[in-house]
Each structure stands twice: as C-alpha cells, then as structure tokens.
Write a protein that holds these residues in place. Sequence first.
Motif, PDB file in Angstrom:
ATOM      1  N   ILE A  41      -9.843  -7.311   1.358  1.00 47.17           N
ATOM      2  CA  ILE A  41      -8.463  -7.597   0.981  1.00 47.17           C
ATOM      3  C   ILE A  41      -7.672  -7.876   2.248  1.00 47.17           C
ATOM      4  O   ILE A  41      -7.580  -7.012   3.123  1.00 47.17           O
ATOM      5  CB  ILE A  41      -7.843  -6.415   0.210  1.00 47.17           C
ATOM      6  N   ILE A  75      -7.802   0.680   1.981  1.00 47.37           N
ATOM      7  CA  ILE A  75      -7.863  -0.646   1.369  1.00 47.37           C
ATOM      8  C   ILE A  75      -8.817  -1.554   2.141  1.00 47.37           C
ATOM      9  O   ILE A  75      -9.600  -2.311   1.555  1.00 47.37           O
ATOM     10  CB  ILE A  75      -6.456  -1.286   1.316  1.00 47.37           C
ATOM     11  N   PHE A 103      -3.001  -9.389  -2.764  1.00 49.87           N
ATOM     12  CA  PHE A 103      -3.835  -8.920  -3.880  1.00 49.87           C
ATOM     13  C   PHE A 103      -3.029  -9.080  -5.157  1.00 49.87           C
ATOM     14  O   PHE A 103      -1.846  -8.730  -5.189  1.00 49.87           O
ATOM     15  CB  PHE A 103      -4.219  -7.451  -3.663  1.00 49.87           C
ATOM     16  N   ASN A 117      -3.780  -2.699 -10.014  1.00 51.91           N
ATOM     17  CA  ASN A 117      -4.947  -1.831  -9.961  1.00 51.91           C
ATOM     18  C   ASN A 117      -6.117  -2.547  -9.284  1.00 51.91           C
ATOM     19  O   ASN A 117      -6.274  -3.759  -9.414  1.00 51.91           O
ATOM     20  CB  ASN A 117      -5.344  -1.396 -11.375  1.00 51.91           C
ATOM     21  N   LEU A 118      -6.944  -1.801  -8.582  1.00 49.44           N
ATOM     22  CA  LEU A 118      -8.033  -2.367  -7.789  1.00 49.44           C
ATOM     23  C   LEU A 118      -9.334  -2.554  -8.572  1.00 49.44           C
ATOM     24  O   LEU A 118     -10.279  -3.153  -8.061  1.00 49.44           O
ATOM     25  CB  LEU A 118      -8.310  -1.456  -6.586  1.00 49.44           C
ATOM     26  N   THR A 133       0.819  -1.196   0.000  1.00 46.02           N
ATOM     27  CA  THR A 133       0.000   0.000   0.000  1.00 46.02           C
ATOM     28  C   THR A 133       0.864   1.262   0.000  1.00 46.02           C
ATOM     29  O   THR A 133       2.082   1.200   0.166  1.00 46.02           O
ATOM     30  CB  THR A 133      -0.919   0.031   1.230  1.00 46.02           C
ATOM     31  N   VAL A 193      -3.179  -0.106  -6.017  1.00 47.88           N
ATOM     32  CA  VAL A 193      -2.990  -0.477  -4.616  1.00 47.88           C
ATOM     33  C   VAL A 193      -2.067   0.509  -3.927  1.00 47.88           C
ATOM     34  O   VAL A 193      -2.322   0.932  -2.787  1.00 47.88           O
ATOM     35  CB  VAL A 193      -2.418  -1.912  -4.505  1.00 47.88           C
ATOM     36  N   THR A 253     -12.486  -4.790  -7.116  1.00 45.31           N
ATOM     37  CA  THR A 253     -13.237  -3.953  -6.169  1.00 45.31           C
ATOM     38  C   THR A 253     -14.082  -2.875  -6.830  1.00 45.31           C
ATOM     39  O   THR A 253     -14.920  -2.255  -6.171  1.00 45.31           O
ATOM     40  CB  THR A 253     -12.290  -3.255  -5.171  1.00 45.31           C
TER      41      THR A 253
END
Length: 240
Positions: free
Chosen positions: A88, A76, A53, A57-58, A45, A68, A62
């Motif tokens: 996560i 997060i 993860f 990219n999230l 992070t 991230v 999500t």
Amino acid sequence: MKLDNYRFIAHRGLYNRLDTPENSMKAFENAILKGYAIELDINMTKDGHLVVFHDSNLKRMTGIKNNVDELNLNEIKKLKLLGTDNCIPTFEDVLMLVNGKVPLMIEIKRIDRYKELMLKITKLLERYSGEYVIESFDPRIIYWLKKNNPNIIRGQLSAPNIREVKNRFLKILLGNMAFNFITKPHFVSYLYTDVDNKFYNKQKQKGRYIAVWTVKNKEEYQKVKNCTDMVIFENEDTIK
C-alpha cells in the motif's frame, strides 16, 4: 479550465487481476507510461499518515480484517496487495512518482477526521507542482475546500445508494446533489448509467463539467462518450 486535460482517467491506475493491483505504484506507473490521468483514493492511518487505498477495511485487498484507521503506518507497510509483492503506497510516495507527468483525480474518503485529513492533504499538495483535482462523496469535504482552498478544483460525487449513509433523507439529498448550491463544485461525477444528453446539456448550462464512473467495457463507453467531459475507465480497451 484544467479539466480539459481529464478526458480519460484510469480508475485506481491501470491495473489487472494478476500482478498489478489497484492503487499500487505499478498500476500508477502503467498509467503514466500510457499518458492517462489517474484516479486514486486517500485514506488515513491510525497515526495520521496518508495512504492510497480505496476501502475503509483492509480485508478485500490484503486479507486483514482491520480497518485502515486501526493500524499505524509501519503496520500498513507490511501488508501485501492481493498476494503480490505490491504494498500500500503512501500519498507522498505517489506524488513523487507521478511528479506532474499526468493529471491526478484525488478522491477523499468519508471519515470522521476529515478536517485533519484535509489539512494534511492540502499541505502536501502545496509543494506539488503537478495538475490535480479533488473529489468526494462527502459534501462536507467539498465545502471545506471551497472555504479554505477555493482555488483547488473540486468535484462532488453522486451517492444515491452509498451504504454508509443510513439516514434515508440524507441519502436522497446526497444522491440529488442537494448541497451543490452551497459547495459550488467545479464538476460533478455520476455513475455512468445516470447520465444522458439532456442531463449533460443541463449541467453544462450551469457551467459544470461532468465525469462518469466507472466505465468497464466498450458498450458502456458508447452510451456515455457524447454526454460527458471525463470518463473514468477500468479497462484500457474500453476507450479504444
């Protein structure tokens, strides 16, 4: 070598498309119950915390467009995976859950802050008594391990078509494991379509173990079951 315990490895845990997302605590619990080794992915992070993860990219998992490394851990933790109640997990939480019950195959993502990432990961693993290996597409990470933690079993993933690599010459070097003579990986990991018996025998003569990824059906498994030491699979029915 400990790699003898890694014959079948659940890719991102034992997950499904309904209520158990990849790289979730629930997916890891399922793998533990079945006794499978677990493959998982580590990212970091913005504020330097380790999370499990896969993507940089999230968005896919999500719905959030950020990367991230653009969010702090407290941000997060508020995100849900694929609209489920699953969050996560942090790497530390996963280590506490697994607690040596099954082996871990830890994939380190390619990031600019890889030295900081590796220091944090290895510090956590110093206190972990379970069985684990570390792998990466990035030969810098494998070399860092060889130099700083040579006793950790390390694996080089082949990356012939990895999108992040823009330089064509570097892409060829990575795809052909050209840095292995420096990084000295204990095992190499290939897309399942890139191995056959001849290739397997050649690698075994060099003293290397072979892993293949990611086998998704019985037909794919039948093609590789006799020319690999480790099978990273996505569907449990594949290997039965």
